[in-house]
Design a protein around this motif. Structure first.
Motif, PDB file in Angstrom:
ATOM      1  N   ALA A 225       1.090  -1.061   0.137  1.00  0.00           N
ATOM      2  CA  ALA A 225       0.302  -0.126   0.095  1.00  0.00           C
ATOM      3  C   ALA A 225       0.724   1.302   0.269  1.00  0.00           C
ATOM      4  O   ALA A 225       0.583   2.107  -0.400  1.00  0.00           O
ATOM      5  N   MET A 226       2.079   1.196   0.673  1.00  0.00           N
ATOM      6  CA  MET A 226       2.895   2.241   0.441  1.00  0.00           C
ATOM      7  C   MET A 226       3.359   2.877  -0.729  1.00  0.00           C
ATOM      8  O   MET A 226       2.912   4.281  -1.247  1.00  0.00           O
ATOM      9  N   ILE A 227       4.183   2.039  -1.553  1.00  0.00           N
ATOM     10  CA  ILE A 227       4.073   1.986  -2.372  1.00  0.00           C
ATOM     11  C   ILE A 227       3.664   2.341  -3.400  1.00  0.00           C
ATOM     12  O   ILE A 227       3.842   3.088  -4.139  1.00  0.00           O
ATOM     13  N   ASP A 228       2.157   2.362  -3.496  1.00  0.00           N
ATOM     14  CA  ASP A 228       1.050   2.280  -4.177  1.00  0.00           C
ATOM     15  C   ASP A 228       0.723   4.188  -3.873  1.00  0.00           C
ATOM     16  O   ASP A 228       0.640   4.664  -4.879  1.00  0.00           O
ATOM     17  N   GLY A 229       0.762   4.310  -2.592  1.00  0.00           N
ATOM     18  CA  GLY A 229       0.650   5.480  -3.389  1.00  0.00           C
ATOM     19  C   GLY A 229       1.881   6.630  -3.248  1.00  0.00           C
ATOM     20  O   GLY A 229       1.608   7.228  -3.932  1.00  0.00           O
ATOM     21  N   GLY A 390       2.792   6.956   2.215  1.00  0.00           N
ATOM     22  CA  GLY A 390       3.954   6.556   0.906  1.00  0.00           C
ATOM     23  C   GLY A 390       3.380   8.027  -0.345  1.00  0.00           C
ATOM     24  O   GLY A 390       5.035   8.451  -0.731  1.00  0.00           O
ATOM     25  N   GLN A 391       2.559   8.160  -0.580  1.00  0.00           N
ATOM     26  CA  GLN A 391       2.345   9.729  -1.062  1.00  0.00           C
ATOM     27  C   GLN A 391       2.852  10.633   0.016  1.00  0.00           C
ATOM     28  O   GLN A 391       3.994  11.740  -0.792  1.00  0.00           O
ATOM     29  N   LEU A 392       3.284  10.802   1.325  1.00  0.00           N
ATOM     30  CA  LEU A 392       3.273  12.036   1.514  1.00  0.00           C
ATOM     31  C   LEU A 392       5.033  12.678   1.913  1.00  0.00           C
ATOM     32  O   LEU A 392       6.012  13.376   0.969  1.00  0.00           O
TER      33      LEU A 392
END
Ligand code: PA5
Length: 446
Positions: A225-229, A390-392
């Motif tokens: 999920a972190m990499i997806d973000g 991940g986005q941040l």
């Protein structure tokens, strides 16, 4: 989705001037994306999320499984600076604030070492290590960082004494350069599992490599999920206009800097996010603070620090601006109840969620500080989870690259960090530093 709100800068920055800075940020984006700027051999982080293979994430999860099988209770992650702060920031932000006290998770407990030379800290950590079924992740790109190497020597000796060399080796993972450095040689000699920090990714831009991903996975969090973000943010941050939040943020912080605001304070409103502030400080401080230039990055946690730093921010020297890090949706709910006696006078808040109080504190603080001459940028994320983190992480990395290019410095080197190391080596008597040691002793005796 990350939003950058610049309303709180309006009284301090004319729109025409801001548009000029947006043009500058767009030029910086072209320079960065085309790989034609300073330090362009360290741009690996820019494409990293989209290029992260599934196999790498699977390999991290394999370590998680094998250590769960061994019933590992404690994982010591040894590293410093960029080889430490991202993992700690994510793990603290994602963990239940009291998971340790409540014995909440099935995952081993992750603690940190190698980020300090404090004898007391290390001795106390070893007290814990002696009590627990332990494994170690050692992280150093150069493989020679003193703080990390010292901690790892102590941890490795303990594991070898406790479990024998072979079992110890199966409880150690090294994350380092593909081919160079003392840690790589040690890992090869002893048969440790290794993960590579790509050559073209510098320490403070490495949270989305195994440097961050492995510890985060070991703590029980979802690195897919972190990499997806991060991937989604990579796409958004490639757009050369103002819909790109990195362009907006880089433009405004440079405008404010050039108008005399020399300090940027990152303010979060949740104690779990204070290490995001530490990670952010390193990212921007080490990337921009050079050649006599750069915003000084500071961080606070509100409302806690409104009772300590609030006075200065409201009325002290007017050389600062604030960047609020806002989380739109709380994942938990606590409502203030009715109290018949109302002796604390709080019945006006009856049936109000605590997060609403936190939001009103944010809004009130923002308006008060603007009245006090402190411009405000607000960066918001939807909620505190792996995807949004991940986005941040990616957003701040991109904004940092753009911002440093606008400032006219190479974001990817850190020549100033060497000075303390040389002096420390000389004073500790490291071979090769004899001349400097003599010179320093003369200075000390003067
Ligand atoms: O951002 C950086 O380059 C530094 O903060 C490094 O990450 C830090 O000095 C640790 O270096 P290393 O990973 O080589 O041990």
């Amino acid at each position: 989705m990350i939003k950058v709100d610049l309303e709180g800068c309006r009284p301090f920055a004319a729109n025409m001037e801001y548009q000029e800075y947006v043009s500058g940020a767009k030029r910086a984006l072209m320079t960065l994306d085309s790989g034609t700027g300073a330090g362009n051999d360290f741009l690996g982080w820019n494409e990293l999320p989209s290029e992260t293979p599934k196999e790498l994430l699977d390999a991290c999860l394999e370590v998680v499984d094998s250590w769960l099988e061994k019933e590992i209770e404690l994982i010591v992650v040894a590293g410093i600076g960029g080889s430490y702060l991202g993992a700690r920031a994510a793990i603290e932000a994602l963990s239940h604030s009291f998971s340790r006290e409540m014995n909440l998770t099935a995952s081993p407990h992750v603690v940190f070492a190698g980020h300090t030379l404090s004898e007391e800290y290390m001795a106390e950590l070893m007290d814990l290590v002696y009590m627990k079924n332990t494994a170690v992740v050692v992280i150093s790109k150069s493989g020679t960082t003193t703080e990390t190497a010292v901690a790892f020597r102590l941890l490795r000796s303990h594991l070898e004494r406790q479990y024998g060399p072979e079992e110890a080796a199966s409880r150690i993972v090294a994350i380092t350069d593909a081919s160079r450095g003392a840690l790589k040689s040690l890992a090869d000699r002893n048969g440790y599992r290794t993960f590579v920090i790509p050559d073209n990714v510098g320490g403070r831009f490495s949270v989305l490599t195994p440097v961050g991903l492995l510890p985060i996975a070991l703590a029980g969090f979802d690195i897919h999920a972190m990499i997806d973000g991060a991937r989604q943010m990579q796409r958004i941050c490639d757009v050369p206009d103002e819909t790109n939040p990195a362009v907006k943020y880089a433009a405004m912080r440079n405008l404010l800097y050039n108008s005399g605001k020399k300090i940027e304070i990152l303010a979060s409103f949740n104690p779990k996010m204070s290490f995001i502030g530490e990670w952010w400080k390193q990212l921007f401080g080490e990337s921009e603070g050079k050649e006599g230039k750069g915003l000084f990055p500071a961080s606070v946690t509100f409302t806690t620090d409104l009772h300590s730093m609030g006075q200065y921010i409201q009325q002290g020297e007017r050389h600062l601006f604030e960047t609020f890090l806002k989380v739109e949706n709380s994942r938990r709910e606590e409502t203030i109840e009715h109290d018949e006696e109302n002796s604390d006078g709080l019945n006006f808040l009856e049936n109000t969620n605590l997060e609403h109080c936190n939001d009103m504190a944010q809004l009130g603080t923002r308006l008060a500080h603007i009245d006090g001459g402190v411009p405000n940028i607000t960066i918001s994320i939807d909620q505190l989870d792996e995807y949004n983190l991940g986005q941040l992480f990616y957003f701040f990395e991109k904004a940092c690259g753009l911002s440093a290019y606008m400032l006219g410095v190479n974001p990817f080197d850190q020549p100033g960090v060497e000075s303390y190391k040389k002096n420390m080596f000389a004073l500790l008597g490291k071979p090769g530093y004899e001349e400097l040691a003599e010179e320093l002793r003369r200075r000390i005796d003067e």
